[in-house]
Design a protein around this motif. Structure first.
Motif, mmCIF file in Angstrom:
data_model
loop_
_atom_site.group_PDB
_atom_site.id
_atom_site.type_symbol
_atom_site.label_atom_id
_atom_site.label_comp_id
_atom_site.label_asym_id
_atom_site.label_seq_id
_atom_site.Cartn_x
_atom_site.Cartn_y
_atom_site.Cartn_z
ATOM 1 N N SER A 23 0.842 -1.187 0.000
ATOM 2 C CA SER A 23 0.000 0.000 0.000
ATOM 3 C C SER A 23 0.875 1.234 0.000
ATOM 4 O O SER A 23 2.060 1.171 0.335
ATOM 5 C CB SER A 23 -0.901 -0.020 1.248
ATOM 6 O OG SER A 23 -0.100 0.048 2.409
ATOM 7 N N PRO A 24 0.304 2.426 -0.368
ATOM 8 C CA PRO A 24 1.107 3.652 -0.419
ATOM 9 C C PRO A 24 1.696 4.024 0.926
ATOM 10 O O PRO A 24 2.686 4.744 0.985
ATOM 11 C CB PRO A 24 0.109 4.702 -0.906
ATOM 12 C CG PRO A 24 -0.938 3.918 -1.618
ATOM 13 C CD PRO A 24 -1.028 2.616 -0.898
ATOM 14 N N SER A 25 1.098 3.570 2.034
ATOM 15 C CA SER A 25 1.604 3.917 3.349
ATOM 16 C C SER A 25 2.386 2.764 3.970
ATOM 17 O O SER A 25 2.459 2.651 5.183
ATOM 18 C CB SER A 25 0.426 4.308 4.263
ATOM 19 O OG SER A 25 -0.484 3.231 4.369
ATOM 20 N N THR A 26 2.942 1.871 3.169
ATOM 21 C CA THR A 26 3.715 0.739 3.666
ATOM 22 C C THR A 26 5.196 0.995 3.449
ATOM 23 O O THR A 26 5.616 1.367 2.366
ATOM 24 C CB THR A 26 3.320 -0.559 2.933
ATOM 25 O OG1 THR A 26 1.933 -0.795 3.142
ATOM 26 C CG2 THR A 26 4.112 -1.741 3.491
ATOM 27 N N PHE A 27 5.969 0.820 4.510
ATOM 28 C CA PHE A 27 7.402 1.013 4.431
ATOM 29 C C PHE A 27 8.096 -0.237 4.981
ATOM 30 O O PHE A 27 7.473 -1.061 5.665
ATOM 31 C CB PHE A 27 7.830 2.250 5.233
ATOM 32 C CG PHE A 27 7.225 3.523 4.711
ATOM 33 C CD1 PHE A 27 7.857 4.251 3.734
ATOM 34 C CD2 PHE A 27 5.996 3.962 5.189
ATOM 35 C CE1 PHE A 27 7.302 5.411 3.244
ATOM 36 C CE2 PHE A 27 5.430 5.114 4.701
ATOM 37 C CZ PHE A 27 6.101 5.830 3.729
ATOM 38 N N TYR A 28 9.384 -0.364 4.714
ATOM 39 C CA TYR A 28 10.120 -1.542 5.119
ATOM 40 C C TYR A 28 11.296 -1.137 5.995
ATOM 41 O O TYR A 28 11.905 -0.075 5.808
ATOM 42 C CB TYR A 28 10.612 -2.307 3.884
ATOM 43 C CG TYR A 28 9.485 -2.919 3.106
ATOM 44 C CD1 TYR A 28 9.058 -4.203 3.361
ATOM 45 C CD2 TYR A 28 8.822 -2.166 2.138
ATOM 46 C CE1 TYR A 28 7.996 -4.745 2.654
ATOM 47 C CE2 TYR A 28 7.766 -2.699 1.437
ATOM 48 C CZ TYR A 28 7.361 -4.005 1.697
ATOM 49 O OH TYR A 28 6.325 -4.533 1.005
ATOM 50 N N HIS A 71 1.089 2.642 8.868
ATOM 51 C CA HIS A 71 0.534 3.603 9.830
ATOM 52 C C HIS A 71 -0.630 4.361 9.196
ATOM 53 O O HIS A 71 -0.596 5.588 9.069
ATOM 54 C CB HIS A 71 1.605 4.588 10.306
ATOM 55 C CG HIS A 71 2.380 5.214 9.181
ATOM 56 N ND1 HIS A 71 1.924 6.292 8.481
ATOM 57 C CD2 HIS A 71 3.567 4.885 8.643
ATOM 58 C CE1 HIS A 71 2.795 6.629 7.563
ATOM 59 N NE2 HIS A 71 3.811 5.784 7.635
ATOM 60 N N PRO A 72 -1.683 3.722 8.761
ATOM 61 C CA PRO A 72 -2.845 4.435 8.203
ATOM 62 C C PRO A 72 -3.535 5.314 9.223
ATOM 63 O O PRO A 72 -4.099 6.352 8.886
ATOM 64 C CB PRO A 72 -3.749 3.306 7.717
ATOM 65 C CG PRO A 72 -3.354 2.125 8.544
ATOM 66 C CD PRO A 72 -1.881 2.272 8.774
ATOM 67 N N ALA A 73 -3.501 4.908 10.497
ATOM 68 C CA ALA A 73 -4.163 5.707 11.527
ATOM 69 C C ALA A 73 -3.491 7.058 11.699
ATOM 70 O O ALA A 73 -4.150 8.080 11.909
ATOM 71 C CB ALA A 73 -4.162 4.945 12.853
ATOM 72 N N ILE A 74 -2.145 7.095 11.570
ATOM 73 C CA ILE A 74 -1.427 8.359 11.735
ATOM 74 C C ILE A 74 -1.739 9.326 10.591
ATOM 75 O O ILE A 74 -2.012 10.509 10.807
ATOM 76 C CB ILE A 74 0.094 8.091 11.833
ATOM 77 C CG1 ILE A 74 0.406 7.271 13.089
ATOM 78 C CG2 ILE A 74 0.869 9.411 11.844
ATOM 79 C CD1 ILE A 74 1.865 6.916 13.220
ATOM 80 N N THR A 75 -1.705 8.827 9.351
ATOM 81 C CA THR A 75 -2.012 9.701 8.217
ATOM 82 C C THR A 75 -3.448 10.192 8.259
ATOM 83 O O THR A 75 -3.736 11.340 7.921
ATOM 84 C CB THR A 75 -1.764 8.956 6.898
ATOM 85 O OG1 THR A 75 -2.514 7.737 6.905
ATOM 86 C CG2 THR A 75 -0.296 8.618 6.736
ATOM 87 N N THR A 76 -4.372 9.324 8.675
ATOM 88 C CA THR A 76 -5.766 9.739 8.802
ATOM 89 C C THR A 76 -5.917 10.815 9.867
ATOM 90 O O THR A 76 -6.639 11.800 9.678
ATOM 91 C CB THR A 76 -6.646 8.531 9.149
ATOM 92 O OG1 THR A 76 -6.503 7.531 8.150
ATOM 93 C CG2 THR A 76 -8.106 8.942 9.251
#
Length: 268
Positions: free
Chosen positions: A28-33, A43-48
């Motif tokens: 997903s666009p908000s997925t990092f490694y 961290h979808p909750a943080i961006t939201t």
């Protein structure tokens, strides 16, 4: 991509398919490694939360500005004692022109009447001011006088049209001298017809819907925080006409007139 450290400390990448870094297209666009490349951090909750904070802040400040302007303008009325123009006298001038002028010479007679009665605010060249496109209506506007707190203009709606008057920090008085217009307020669906020699009043921070069955010509007088409302109005007219040159020239004419009135005539 992973690989062992060399003896010199440089990093050597490995092309082992089993250890290749996962494709970003599959995540997903908000997925990092992480550094190891095998543990995703989402961290979808943080961006939201950040988006909600930004939107909420914009709405809060917009509501605060709107409420402050309405509170200020309700308790600080711009009256004829502090203004150059008087809405009652303007209505009498328009009625006199409608009764006495030749139908084909209404506009010229209105120019002469206004210049004669307001010689300090209008000059003989006011009737040669350029015409600018309107915002929200198919028509044109000619600015005759403008200061930081007042403006007088001719609004020409030569064809059948309909639209709205946007909410702004100023009160509007419109005097019909040719044709007919229908108006309804923001809290009512009942329409009111106004014809030649009649008056339309739109209070501060209110909007209204307008409809012209055939054609309508009006003298419009605005009083309030004009330096906030009128330049924005000219900019919004670009959305209906896409005439960038008219936006620039209208802004130049308004600010030139407003600065002249403030500096030379000491009129705000």
């Amino acid at each position: 991509i992973s690989g062992p450290q060399s003896s010199t400390g440089s990093y050597k990448p490995s092309l082992d398919p089993g250890k290749a870094m996962p494709s970003m297209a599959s995540g997903s666009p908000s997925t990092f490694y992480s550094a190891a490349g095998d543990s995703p951090i989402t961290h979808p909750a943080i961006t939201t939360m950040i988006s909600l904070i930004i939107v909420g802040s914009v709405l809060f400040w917009a509501f605060l500005l709107h409420s402050s302007l309405r509170f200020f303008l309700n308790y600080h009325k711009f009256t004829p004692d502090t203004s150059v123009f008087d809405e009652v006298r303007l209505l009498e001038d328009v009625k006199h022109v409608c009764k006495t002028a030749v139908p084909d010479k209404l506009l010229e007679t209105l120019y002469d009447t206004l210049i004669a009665n307001y010689v300090t605010a209008l000059n003989a060249g006011s009737n040669r001011s350029p015409w600018y496109p309107l915002c929200g209506l198919v028509g044109k506007m000619q600015l005759l006088h403008a200061s930081l707190s007042e403006f007088v203009a001719i609004v020409a709606l030569p064809v059948a049209t309909s639209g709205h008057v946007f909410r702004g920090p100023l009160e509007l008085h419109a005097y019909v001298f040719k044709g007919e217009i229908q108006v309804f307020g923001e809290r009512s669906l009942a329409t009111v017809k106004r014809g030649s020699g009649e008056h339309i009043y739109i209070p501060t921070m209110n909007r209204a819907g307008l409809g012209v069955p055939e054609q309508c010509y009006m003298l419009v007088y605005g009083r309030g925080v004009v330096f906030l409302a009128l330049p924005v109005y000219f900019m919004l007219s670009f959305l209906s006409s896409f005439d960038f040159l008219s936006v620039l020239t209208s802004q130049y004419q308004y600010w030139k007139s407003a600065v002249f009135e403030a500096v030379w005539n000491r009129k705000m």
